[in-house]
Design a protein around this motif. Structure first.
Motif, PDB file in Angstrom:
ATOM      1  N   ASP A   1       0.826  -1.216   0.000  1.00 13.76           N
ATOM      2  CA  ASP A   1       0.000   0.000   0.000  1.00 13.76           C
ATOM      3  C   ASP A   1       0.856   1.260   0.000  1.00 13.76           C
ATOM      4  N   ASP A   2       1.906   1.243  -0.800  1.00 13.34           N
ATOM      5  CA  ASP A   2       2.865   2.352  -0.851  1.00 13.34           C
ATOM      6  C   ASP A   2       2.277   3.512  -1.655  1.00 13.34           C
ATOM      7  N   PRO A   3       1.981   4.633  -1.008  1.00 12.53           N
ATOM      8  CA  PRO A   3       1.415   5.768  -1.736  1.00 12.53           C
ATOM      9  C   PRO A   3       2.417   6.422  -2.693  1.00 12.53           C
ATOM     10  N   ASP A   4       3.697   6.096  -2.545  1.00 13.24           N
ATOM     11  CA  ASP A   4       4.730   6.664  -3.414  1.00 13.24           C
ATOM     12  C   ASP A   4       5.115   5.744  -4.569  1.00 13.24           C
ATOM     13  N   ALA A   5       4.436   4.629  -4.727  1.00 11.21           N
ATOM     14  CA  ALA A   5       4.827   3.646  -5.741  1.00 11.21           C
ATOM     15  C   ALA A   5       4.864   4.250  -7.144  1.00 11.21           C
ATOM     16  N   ASP A   6       3.852   5.026  -7.503  1.00 12.17           N
ATOM     17  CA  ASP A   6       3.818   5.594  -8.850  1.00 12.17           C
ATOM     18  C   ASP A   6       4.943   6.602  -9.060  1.00 12.17           C
ATOM     19  N   ARG A   7       5.170   7.433  -8.062  1.00  8.31           N
ATOM     20  CA  ARG A   7       6.247   8.420  -8.162  1.00  8.31           C
ATOM     21  C   ARG A   7       7.593   7.714  -8.297  1.00  8.31           C
ATOM     22  N   ARG A   8       7.792   6.685  -7.503  1.00  7.96           N
ATOM     23  CA  ARG A   8       9.047   5.932  -7.560  1.00  7.96           C
ATOM     24  C   ARG A   8       9.212   5.252  -8.921  1.00  7.96           C
ATOM     25  N   ALA A   9       8.140   4.718  -9.448  1.00  5.05           N
ATOM     26  CA  ALA A   9       8.205   4.061 -10.755  1.00  5.05           C
ATOM     27  C   ALA A   9       8.614   5.049 -11.846  1.00  5.05           C
ATOM     28  N   LEU A  10       8.011   6.219 -11.841  1.00  2.00           N
ATOM     29  CA  LEU A  10       8.354   7.215 -12.858  1.00  2.00           C
ATOM     30  C   LEU A  10       9.783   7.718 -12.684  1.00  2.00           C
ATOM     31  N   LEU A  11      10.232   7.851 -11.461  1.00  6.39           N
ATOM     32  CA  LEU A  11      11.606   8.246 -11.198  1.00  6.39           C
ATOM     33  C   LEU A  11      12.565   7.174 -11.732  1.00  6.39           C
ATOM     34  N   ALA A  12      12.259   5.913 -11.487  1.00  4.87           N
ATOM     35  CA  ALA A  12      13.089   4.813 -11.990  1.00  4.87           C
ATOM     36  C   ALA A  12      13.100   4.794 -13.514  1.00  4.87           C
ATOM     37  N   PHE A  13      11.940   5.002 -14.121  1.00  6.33           N
ATOM     38  CA  PHE A  13      11.869   5.041 -15.587  1.00  6.33           C
ATOM     39  C   PHE A  13      12.695   6.203 -16.130  1.00  6.33           C
ATOM     40  N   ASP A  14      12.539   7.377 -15.543  1.00  8.47           N
ATOM     41  CA  ASP A  14      13.292   8.541 -16.013  1.00  8.47           C
ATOM     42  C   ASP A  14      14.797   8.319 -15.871  1.00  8.47           C
ATOM     43  N   ARG A  15      15.231   7.685 -14.796  1.00  9.23           N
ATOM     44  CA  ARG A  15      16.660   7.391 -14.618  1.00  9.23           C
ATOM     45  C   ARG A  15      17.141   6.396 -15.659  1.00  9.23           C
ATOM     46  N   LEU A  16      16.328   5.398 -15.950  1.00  9.37           N
ATOM     47  CA  LEU A  16      16.684   4.417 -16.975  1.00  9.37           C
ATOM     48  C   LEU A  16      16.851   5.110 -18.326  1.00  9.37           C
ATOM     49  N   VAL A  17      15.913   5.970 -18.654  1.00  9.21           N
ATOM     50  CA  VAL A  17      16.003   6.699 -19.924  1.00  9.21           C
ATOM     51  C   VAL A  17      17.238   7.594 -19.930  1.00  9.21           C
ATOM     52  N   LEU A  18      17.459   8.312 -18.859  1.00  7.63           N
ATOM     53  CA  LEU A  18      18.605   9.215 -18.783  1.00  7.63           C
ATOM     54  C   LEU A  18      19.921   8.462 -18.942  1.00  7.63           C
ATOM     55  N   ASP A  19      19.997   7.258 -18.396  1.00  6.42           N
ATOM     56  CA  ASP A  19      21.212   6.447 -18.538  1.00  6.42           C
ATOM     57  C   ASP A  19      21.516   6.108 -19.996  1.00  6.42           C
ATOM     58  N   HIS A  20      20.500   6.139 -20.846  1.00  5.11           N
ATOM     59  CA  HIS A  20      20.660   5.746 -22.249  1.00  5.11           C
ATOM     60  C   HIS A  20      20.384   6.884 -23.231  1.00  5.11           C
ATOM     61  N   ALA A  21      20.069   8.042 -22.714  1.00  6.20           N
ATOM     62  CA  ALA A  21      19.678   9.154 -23.582  1.00  6.20           C
ATOM     63  C   ALA A  21      20.859   9.696 -24.368  1.00  6.20           C
ATOM     64  N   VAL A  22      20.529  10.175 -25.542  1.00  3.23           N
ATOM     65  CA  VAL A  22      21.513  10.898 -26.348  1.00  3.23           C
ATOM     66  C   VAL A  22      21.534  12.324 -25.804  1.00  3.23           C
ATOM     67  N   ILE A  23      22.685  12.744 -25.336  1.00  2.00           N
ATOM     68  CA  ILE A  23      22.838  14.092 -24.792  1.00  2.00           C
ATOM     69  C   ILE A  23      23.438  14.975 -25.884  1.00  2.00           C
ATOM     70  N   PRO A  24      22.692  15.987 -26.307  1.00  2.54           N
ATOM     71  CA  PRO A  24      23.222  16.875 -27.363  1.00  2.54           C
ATOM     72  C   PRO A  24      24.513  17.548 -26.897  1.00  2.54           C
ATOM     73  N   GLN A  25      25.482  17.586 -27.778  1.00  3.35           N
ATOM     74  CA  GLN A  25      26.769  18.231 -27.507  1.00  3.35           C
ATOM     75  C   GLN A  25      26.659  19.729 -27.773  1.00  3.35           C
ATOM     76  N   LYS A  26      27.188  20.521 -26.848  1.00  2.67           N
ATOM     77  CA  LYS A  26      27.215  21.978 -27.055  1.00  2.67           C
ATOM     78  C   LYS A  26      28.377  22.313 -27.958  1.00  2.67           C
ATOM     79  N   GLU A  27      28.149  23.224 -28.841  1.00  2.00           N
ATOM     80  CA  GLU A  27      29.219  23.631 -29.752  1.00  2.00           C
ATOM     81  C   GLU A  27      29.872  24.891 -29.301  1.00  2.00           C
TER      82      GLU A  27
END
Length: 184
Positions: A158-184
């Motif tokens: 009955d974790d009221p933070d489960a959804d927030r934690r799931a989205l945080l985990a998803f965002d971290r997973l994406v960030l670990d694999h994201a293409v980061i634009p290079q500044k010129e």
């Protein structure tokens, strides 16, 4: 009903009673308890596709589609009105050690989900939003882990933070694999 009692808990008699129908009428339609259970698993897969996959496919390929699919997936038991949780997810635990058509159906359903997720991740790689060296199978494995722990956290703890934690985990997973634009 299968959401609450499990696929193994379904029977022609219990369904007949719940639906206010005769056992013989239901038996004539399904032919056996196993055929009833297979029909329930197939219907669950169809509902999952309608609630989770198809709406996400309306979005452009890439992270927007992947995020929508994950959000739909995380919310699917609520939006599909499954008070006891995901039928396929529960059936995976119920039938994982029982060879036969029910196990095969569950396995096929979960393999189809993995393929769909892998294709969605691969498209995010192809459009340049995720790195080309992304291990797609590992990414999908981690997405499945996020889903499983979210369901457990919601239902068992009955974790009221489960959804927030799931989205945080998803965002971290994406960030670990994201293409980061290079500044010129």
């Amino acid at each position: 009903m299968a959401s609450c009692v499990g696929v193994g808990g379904l029977s022609i008699g219990s369904l007949a009673e719940r639906a206010h129908m005769s056992k013989s009428g239901l038996f004539a339609h399904f032919g056996s308890k196993e055929e009833l259970q297979l029909a329930v698993l197939r219907e669950s897969q169809q509902r999952f596709a309608d609630v989770v996959v198809r709406p996400a496919l309306r979005l452009p390929r890439g992270l927007a589609r992947l995020r929508a699919m994950v959000l739909n997936w995380l919310d699917w038991t609520r939006s599909a009105n499954l008070p006891g949780g995901c039928v396929i997810n529960a059936a995976a635990a119920e039938f994982d050690d029982q060879p036969g058509p029910l196990r095969d159906e569950v396995r096929n359903a979960l393999q189809a989900l993995r393929r769909t997720l892998a294709e969605t991740v691969a498209k995010a790689v192809a459009v340049g939003e995720l790195r080309a060296d992304t291990d797609i199978d590992q990414f999908v494995f981690e997405l499945n882990g996020i889903y499983q722990v979210t369901q457990q956290s919601r239902r068992l703890f009955d974790d009221p933070d489960a959804d927030r934690r799931a989205l945080l985990a998803f965002d971290r997973l994406v960030l670990d694999h994201a293409v980061i634009p290079q500044k010129e």
